[in-house]
Design an enzyme around this catalytic site. Structure first.
Site, short mmCIF file in Angstrom:
data_model
loop_
_atom_site.label_atom_id
_atom_site.label_comp_id
_atom_site.label_asym_id
_atom_site.label_seq_id
_atom_site.Cartn_x
_atom_site.Cartn_y
_atom_site.Cartn_z
N SER A 37 159.03 9.26 53.09
CA SER A 37 159.69 8.50 54.16
C SER A 37 160.09 7.15 53.57
O SER A 37 159.56 6.72 52.54
CB SER A 37 158.71 8.28 55.32
OG SER A 37 159.22 7.35 56.25
N TYR A 94 150.08 6.05 58.66
CA TYR A 94 151.28 6.85 58.35
C TYR A 94 151.86 6.39 57.01
O TYR A 94 152.16 7.20 56.13
CB TYR A 94 152.30 6.74 59.47
CG TYR A 94 153.55 7.56 59.25
CD1 TYR A 94 153.53 8.94 59.43
CD2 TYR A 94 154.75 6.97 58.86
CE1 TYR A 94 154.67 9.71 59.22
CE2 TYR A 94 155.89 7.72 58.66
CZ TYR A 94 155.85 9.10 58.85
OH TYR A 94 156.99 9.86 58.63
P1 NDP Z 1 159.42 17.12 63.81
O1 NDP Z 1 158.28 16.73 64.67
O2 NDP Z 1 160.67 17.59 64.45
O3 NDP Z 1 158.94 18.23 62.76
C1 NDP Z 1 157.65 18.25 62.23
C2 NDP Z 1 157.39 19.64 61.69
O4 NDP Z 1 156.10 19.64 61.05
C3 NDP Z 1 157.37 20.69 62.78
O5 NDP Z 1 158.04 21.84 62.33
C4 NDP Z 1 155.89 20.98 62.95
O6 NDP Z 1 155.71 22.33 63.33
C5 NDP Z 1 155.39 20.75 61.54
N1 NDP Z 1 153.96 20.50 61.48
C6 NDP Z 1 153.28 19.45 61.97
N2 NDP Z 1 151.97 19.61 61.75
C7 NDP Z 1 151.82 20.79 61.12
C8 NDP Z 1 150.72 21.51 60.61
N3 NDP Z 1 149.46 21.05 60.75
N4 NDP Z 1 150.93 22.69 60.00
C9 NDP Z 1 152.18 23.18 59.88
N5 NDP Z 1 153.27 22.54 60.32
C10 NDP Z 1 153.09 21.36 60.94
O7 NDP Z 1 159.70 15.85 62.90
P2 NDP Z 1 160.56 15.62 61.57
O8 NDP Z 1 161.46 16.74 61.29
O9 NDP Z 1 161.10 14.26 61.70
O10 NDP Z 1 159.38 15.56 60.49
C11 NDP Z 1 159.41 16.29 59.27
C12 NDP Z 1 158.88 15.38 58.18
O11 NDP Z 1 159.80 14.31 58.00
C13 NDP Z 1 157.53 14.74 58.45
O12 NDP Z 1 156.74 14.81 57.26
C14 NDP Z 1 157.87 13.31 58.79
O13 NDP Z 1 156.83 12.43 58.49
C15 NDP Z 1 159.08 13.11 57.89
N6 NDP Z 1 159.95 11.99 58.23
C16 NDP Z 1 160.62 11.94 59.43
C17 NDP Z 1 161.45 10.87 59.73
C18 NDP Z 1 162.17 10.77 61.04
O14 NDP Z 1 162.67 9.68 61.37
N7 NDP Z 1 162.29 11.84 61.82
C19 NDP Z 1 161.65 9.78 58.78
C20 NDP Z 1 160.94 9.94 57.54
C21 NDP Z 1 160.13 11.01 57.29
P3 NDP Z 1 154.61 22.89 64.35
O15 NDP Z 1 154.30 21.80 65.34
O16 NDP Z 1 155.27 24.08 64.95
O17 NDP Z 1 153.45 23.25 63.48
#
Ligand code: NDP
Length: 242
Positions: A135, A148
């Protein structure tokens, strides 16, 4: 099939950036291993040649078993997108330490479990790409992002070390460092003040940008010849100054 594109594995493919990357690589003809806890959301994507597994990235054995099953069907994983993550943003003094545990377990150990499942195979084949989800908060700190940021700085440090370690094996390590992207990530923020401040800041810069933009950059980096590496992708809304 001799001309089939290689298998791509994605954690956290059920929404947001992971979902966008899944769609992009599917459209480019790759078979996929899609992992998340919400299997119904993976099924709803309706993508062809996709192995869908309900996997919590904290479960190292389940993640490795999913990789083995998909590789039996489609050959070796050539790209692992270690993307799954949660953002329990909040006032560090008021936040329950269980929220710290959850971020550390998913965002750091979950990423290591994803690497573990494919790294030795990539070394043996002298081919492969690890795409590590950090990030902009892995480059600098922000209010209420304390743990975080710690997890994302971890991803940066591990990625840099892994990149050096894997370079002689011709395996690439790409760090992805987005700013504010429109996804479901804010659903994980329980602290009302933190959420209000985040939303106000986001509105002040004209909102976030689409996960599809991140996906385009990842596929473009992946498609470079194996001997060329985009070491880091930093992508933010233009108005996001910090
Ligand atoms: P979302 O919440 O839309 O997606 C998060 C994804 O992670 C979901 O598919 C969720 O699936 C999965 N996930 C969470 N916990 C688990 C777990 N324990 N096991 C398996 N899967 C898991 O958010 P983003 O797409 O934004 O996030 C994706 C990544 O991008 C993260 O690492 C976030 O920190 C990073 N990020 C996001 C930013 C933003 O502004 N959106 C900026 C910078 C980085 P499910 O709940 O079905 O398991």
């Amino acid at each position: 099939m001799a001309d089939r594109k290689p298998l791509v594995a994605i954690t956290g493919a059920s929404s947001g950036i992971g979902e966008a990357v899944a769609r992009a690589f599917s459209a480019a003809g790759h078979p996929l291993l899609l992992m998340a806890r919400r299997l119904d959301r993976l099924e709803a994507l309706g993508l062809p040649d996709a192995v869908l597994k309900k996997v919590d990235v904290r479960d190292r054995d389940a993640l490795a078993a999913a990789v083995r099953e998909a590789e039996d069907a489609y050959g070796p994983v050539d790209m692992m997108f270690a993307n799954a993550g949660v953002a329990r943003l909040g006032d560090i003094a008021a936040q329950p330490p269980e929220d710290w545990d959850e971020m550390i377990d998913i965002n750091t150990k979950g990423v290591m479990n994803s690497v573990h499942a494919v790294m030795n195979g990539m070394i043996a084949r002298k081919h492969g790409t690890l795409v590590m989800m950090s990030s902009i908060a892995g480059r600098k700190v922000y209010p209420d992002h304390t743990v975080y940021c710690g997890t994302k700085f971890f991803v940066h440090a591990v990625s840099e070390s892994l990149r050096e370690y894997l370079a002689p094996h011709d395996v690439r390590v790409i760090v992805v460092s987005p700013g504010i992207i429109d996804t479901e990530v804010l659903d994980g923020v329980k602290d009302e003040t933190t959420l209000a401040n985040y939303r106000a800041n986001k509105a002040a810069i004209g909102g976030g940008i689409s996960a599809d933009i991140v996906a385009e950059l990842i596929i473009d980096a992946y498609d470079k010849p194996q001997r060329a590496i985009v070491q880091e992708i930093v992508i933010t809304p233009t108005r996001q100054k910090y």
